[in-house]
Design a protein around this motif. Structure first.
Motif, mmCIF file in Angstrom:
data_model
loop_
_atom_site.group_PDB
_atom_site.id
_atom_site.type_symbol
_atom_site.label_atom_id
_atom_site.label_comp_id
_atom_site.label_asym_id
_atom_site.label_seq_id
_atom_site.Cartn_x
_atom_site.Cartn_y
_atom_site.Cartn_z
ATOM 1 N N SER A 268 -6.900 19.152 -19.771
ATOM 2 C CA SER A 268 -5.850 18.187 -19.464
ATOM 3 C C SER A 268 -5.803 17.144 -20.575
ATOM 4 O O SER A 268 -6.740 16.388 -20.767
ATOM 5 N N ARG A 269 -4.718 17.143 -21.332
ATOM 6 C CA ARG A 269 -4.631 16.234 -22.471
ATOM 7 C C ARG A 269 -4.442 14.804 -21.999
ATOM 8 O O ARG A 269 -3.626 14.529 -21.124
ATOM 9 N N LYS A 270 -5.214 13.889 -22.580
ATOM 10 C CA LYS A 270 -5.078 12.479 -22.223
ATOM 11 C C LYS A 270 -3.894 11.867 -22.966
ATOM 12 O O LYS A 270 -3.676 12.137 -24.141
ATOM 13 N N VAL A 271 -3.136 11.055 -22.262
ATOM 14 C CA VAL A 271 -1.957 10.422 -22.842
ATOM 15 C C VAL A 271 -2.315 8.993 -23.235
ATOM 16 O O VAL A 271 -2.919 8.257 -22.457
ATOM 17 N N THR A 272 -1.937 8.600 -24.450
ATOM 18 C CA THR A 272 -2.228 7.249 -24.918
ATOM 19 C C THR A 272 -1.200 6.258 -24.376
ATOM 20 O O THR A 272 -0.135 6.652 -23.884
ATOM 21 N N SER A 273 -1.526 4.981 -24.479
ATOM 22 C CA SER A 273 -0.594 3.941 -24.011
ATOM 23 C C SER A 273 0.713 3.997 -24.783
ATOM 24 O O SER A 273 1.800 3.810 -24.216
ATOM 25 N N GLU A 274 0.632 4.272 -26.100
ATOM 26 C CA GLU A 274 1.838 4.368 -26.919
ATOM 27 C C GLU A 274 2.710 5.529 -26.454
ATOM 28 O O GLU A 274 3.945 5.432 -26.409
ATOM 29 N N GLU A 275 2.063 6.645 -26.087
ATOM 30 C CA GLU A 275 2.832 7.797 -25.608
ATOM 31 C C GLU A 275 3.458 7.508 -24.249
ATOM 32 O O GLU A 275 4.570 7.970 -23.967
ATOM 33 N N VAL A 276 2.763 6.763 -23.405
ATOM 34 C CA VAL A 276 3.324 6.393 -22.095
ATOM 35 C C VAL A 276 4.629 5.635 -22.278
ATOM 36 O O VAL A 276 5.639 5.921 -21.622
ATOM 37 N N VAL A 277 4.614 4.664 -23.192
ATOM 38 C CA VAL A 277 5.830 3.880 -23.452
ATOM 39 C C VAL A 277 6.934 4.792 -23.992
ATOM 40 O O VAL A 277 8.099 4.709 -23.562
ATOM 41 N N ALA A 278 6.573 5.691 -24.934
ATOM 42 C CA ALA A 278 7.564 6.601 -25.515
ATOM 43 C C ALA A 278 8.134 7.543 -24.459
ATOM 44 O O ALA A 278 9.335 7.843 -24.454
ATOM 45 N N ILE A 279 7.292 8.028 -23.554
ATOM 46 C CA ILE A 279 7.747 8.921 -22.488
ATOM 47 C C ILE A 279 8.727 8.194 -21.578
ATOM 48 O O ILE A 279 9.780 8.725 -21.209
ATOM 49 N N ARG A 280 8.390 6.956 -21.202
ATOM 50 C CA ARG A 280 9.283 6.184 -20.326
ATOM 51 C C ARG A 280 10.618 5.904 -21.013
ATOM 52 O O ARG A 280 11.674 5.959 -20.375
ATOM 53 N N GLU A 281 10.578 5.623 -22.299
ATOM 54 C CA GLU A 281 11.823 5.360 -23.035
ATOM 55 C C GLU A 281 12.665 6.630 -23.122
ATOM 56 O O GLU A 281 13.889 6.579 -23.019
ATOM 57 N N ALA A 282 11.998 7.786 -23.320
ATOM 58 C CA ALA A 282 12.720 9.056 -23.418
ATOM 59 C C ALA A 282 13.402 9.400 -22.102
ATOM 60 O O ALA A 282 14.558 9.826 -22.071
ATOM 61 N N VAL A 283 12.689 9.208 -20.980
ATOM 62 C CA VAL A 283 13.270 9.504 -19.671
ATOM 63 C C VAL A 283 14.405 8.533 -19.352
ATOM 64 O O VAL A 283 15.457 8.922 -18.850
ATOM 65 N N ALA A 284 14.185 7.240 -19.668
ATOM 66 C CA ALA A 284 15.216 6.233 -19.411
ATOM 67 C C ALA A 284 16.476 6.496 -20.228
ATOM 68 O O ALA A 284 17.576 6.155 -19.813
ATOM 69 N N ALA A 285 16.312 7.135 -21.403
ATOM 70 C CA ALA A 285 17.459 7.455 -22.263
ATOM 71 C C ALA A 285 18.213 8.690 -21.778
ATOM 72 O O ALA A 285 19.257 9.035 -22.337
ATOM 73 N N GLY A 286 17.683 9.361 -20.740
ATOM 74 C CA GLY A 286 18.392 10.513 -20.181
ATOM 75 C C GLY A 286 17.884 11.865 -20.609
ATOM 76 O O GLY A 286 18.472 12.894 -20.264
ATOM 77 N N ASN A 287 16.784 11.918 -21.364
ATOM 78 C CA ASN A 287 16.248 13.213 -21.781
ATOM 79 C C ASN A 287 15.679 13.948 -20.573
ATOM 80 O O ASN A 287 14.988 13.351 -19.738
ATOM 81 N N PRO A 288 15.939 15.258 -20.442
ATOM 82 C CA PRO A 288 15.405 16.027 -19.316
ATOM 83 C C PRO A 288 13.880 15.946 -19.267
ATOM 84 O O PRO A 288 13.215 16.061 -20.295
ATOM 85 N N ARG A 289 13.337 15.756 -18.092
ATOM 86 C CA ARG A 289 11.890 15.594 -17.971
ATOM 87 C C ARG A 289 11.137 16.844 -18.379
ATOM 88 O O ARG A 289 10.005 16.763 -18.847
ATOM 89 N N SER A 290 11.750 18.011 -18.195
ATOM 90 C CA SER A 290 11.095 19.247 -18.618
ATOM 91 C C SER A 290 10.897 19.265 -20.133
ATOM 92 O O SER A 290 9.865 19.739 -20.633
ATOM 93 N N GLU A 291 11.894 18.726 -20.884
ATOM 94 C CA GLU A 291 11.772 18.682 -22.333
ATOM 95 C C GLU A 291 10.720 17.660 -22.758
ATOM 96 O O GLU A 291 9.955 17.890 -23.693
ATOM 97 N N VAL A 292 10.691 16.525 -22.071
ATOM 98 C CA VAL A 292 9.689 15.499 -22.376
ATOM 99 C C VAL A 292 8.291 16.049 -22.106
ATOM 100 O O VAL A 292 7.357 15.843 -22.895
ATOM 101 N N ALA A 293 8.142 16.775 -20.999
ATOM 102 C CA ALA A 293 6.848 17.362 -20.655
ATOM 103 C C ALA A 293 6.395 18.339 -21.730
ATOM 104 O O ALA A 293 5.231 18.333 -22.152
#
Length: 283
Positions: A59-84
């Motif tokens: 299970s890959r650990k996610v960094t704080s910087e990646e958490v912020v980037a993931i939230r920004e990507a989802v908020a921008a409308g990117n499909p969650r499957s693609e973000v995953a």
């Protein structure tokens, strides 16, 4: 995308890169295989004898910087499957991060647990992306310019994403008129170069609500006796639910109920056994 056969040396190299922190989606692109192929290789579910480090259940650990980037990507409308896929984590983890159920103490815009869909790229946008990449533009810059993920750009490069034709006001009216005349959603989608799902939203008024044309009634279409008989006979003869769904413009889920007799039980036609999966052995 068809997977490219890998040598034992390539499998070992791939496993070593994954053990060093590379993401599955990056390795899939680098080696020309599917992401699920990479997953099978690095966890030892396939090609175990090829050697290299095996990391079952990693299970890959996610960094704080990646958490912020993931939230920004989802908020921008990117499909969650693609973000995953981009970050090498599960769809559920993306949802937990986006909604704040995970990493509650980290910043970034929080989003409802309900997934959002990014606006699909048009044919012209896909062509523009390809032209910019051919000219040597960086993929990350192109992704940012078009408001899509790196994974979507990779999908364009592979030819998996070809784009949809932009829908005009006249197209909306024509789609609704054709549907009111009995033309199937699948056929309308083919004529206008778009998806059946998009046609469904348009003809029901869930999309382009302010445009003209007759709006389809919300209730489900009833099947006549002859249709039920024909559907059951065709299924008994080997037709798949997908084929019948397109032919009769009825959801495959409803057809599954029809052929097993769980709906229209008093109608004619052969009933498929309910104890086995309806699609088993179908072409």
């Amino acid at each position: 995308m068809a997977s490219v056969p890998l040598s034992d040396a390539q499998v070992r190299e791939l496993r070593e890169k994954y053990a060093s922190g590379a993401r599955q989606v990056q390795l899939a692109e680098e080696y020309g295989v599917r992401q699920n192929t990479v997953s099978s290789l690095v966890t030892g579910r396939s090609r175990l004898e090829a050697g290299g480090p095996i990391l079952p259940g990693k299970s890959r650990k996610v960094t704080s910087e990646e958490v912020v980037a993931i939230r920004e990507a989802v908020a921008a409308g990117n499909p969650r499957s693609e973000v995953a896929a981009l970050y090498g984590i599960s769809h559920q983890m993306v949802s937990n991060i986006a909604s704040g159920r995970a990493f509650a103490d980290v910043g970034g815009p929080l989003t409802s647990a309900t997934p959002s869909r990014a606006r699909p790229l048009t044919v012209d946008q896909v062509e523009a992306i390809r032209e910019r990449l051919a000219a040597g533009d960086d993929r990350a810059e192109v992704a940012k310019a078009f408001g899509v993920s790196h994974w979507t750009i990779s999908s364009v490069v592979r030819g998996a994403t070809t784009g949809v034709t932009e829908t005009t006001d006249d197209d909306v009216v024509q789609m609704r008129r054709l549907h009111s005349e009995g033309v199937s959603q699948t056929e309308i989608a083919r004529r206008f170069g778009t998806s059946q799902q998009r046609v469904s939203l348009i003809v029901r008024g869930s999309s382009h609500a302010a445009h003209g044309g007759p709006i389809a009634e919300a209730h489900r279409r009833r099947l006549g006796d002859d249709e039920v008989r024909s559907i059951r006979e065709a299924y008994a003869s080997g037709a798949s639910l997908a084929e019948l769904a397109e032919r009769y413009d009825v959801a495959a889920a409803l057809l599954r109920l029809v052929v097993t007799g769980r709906t229209y039980a008093d109608r004619p036609g052969p009933i498929a056994p309910a104890e086995r999966p309806p699609e088993a052995g179908r072409r």
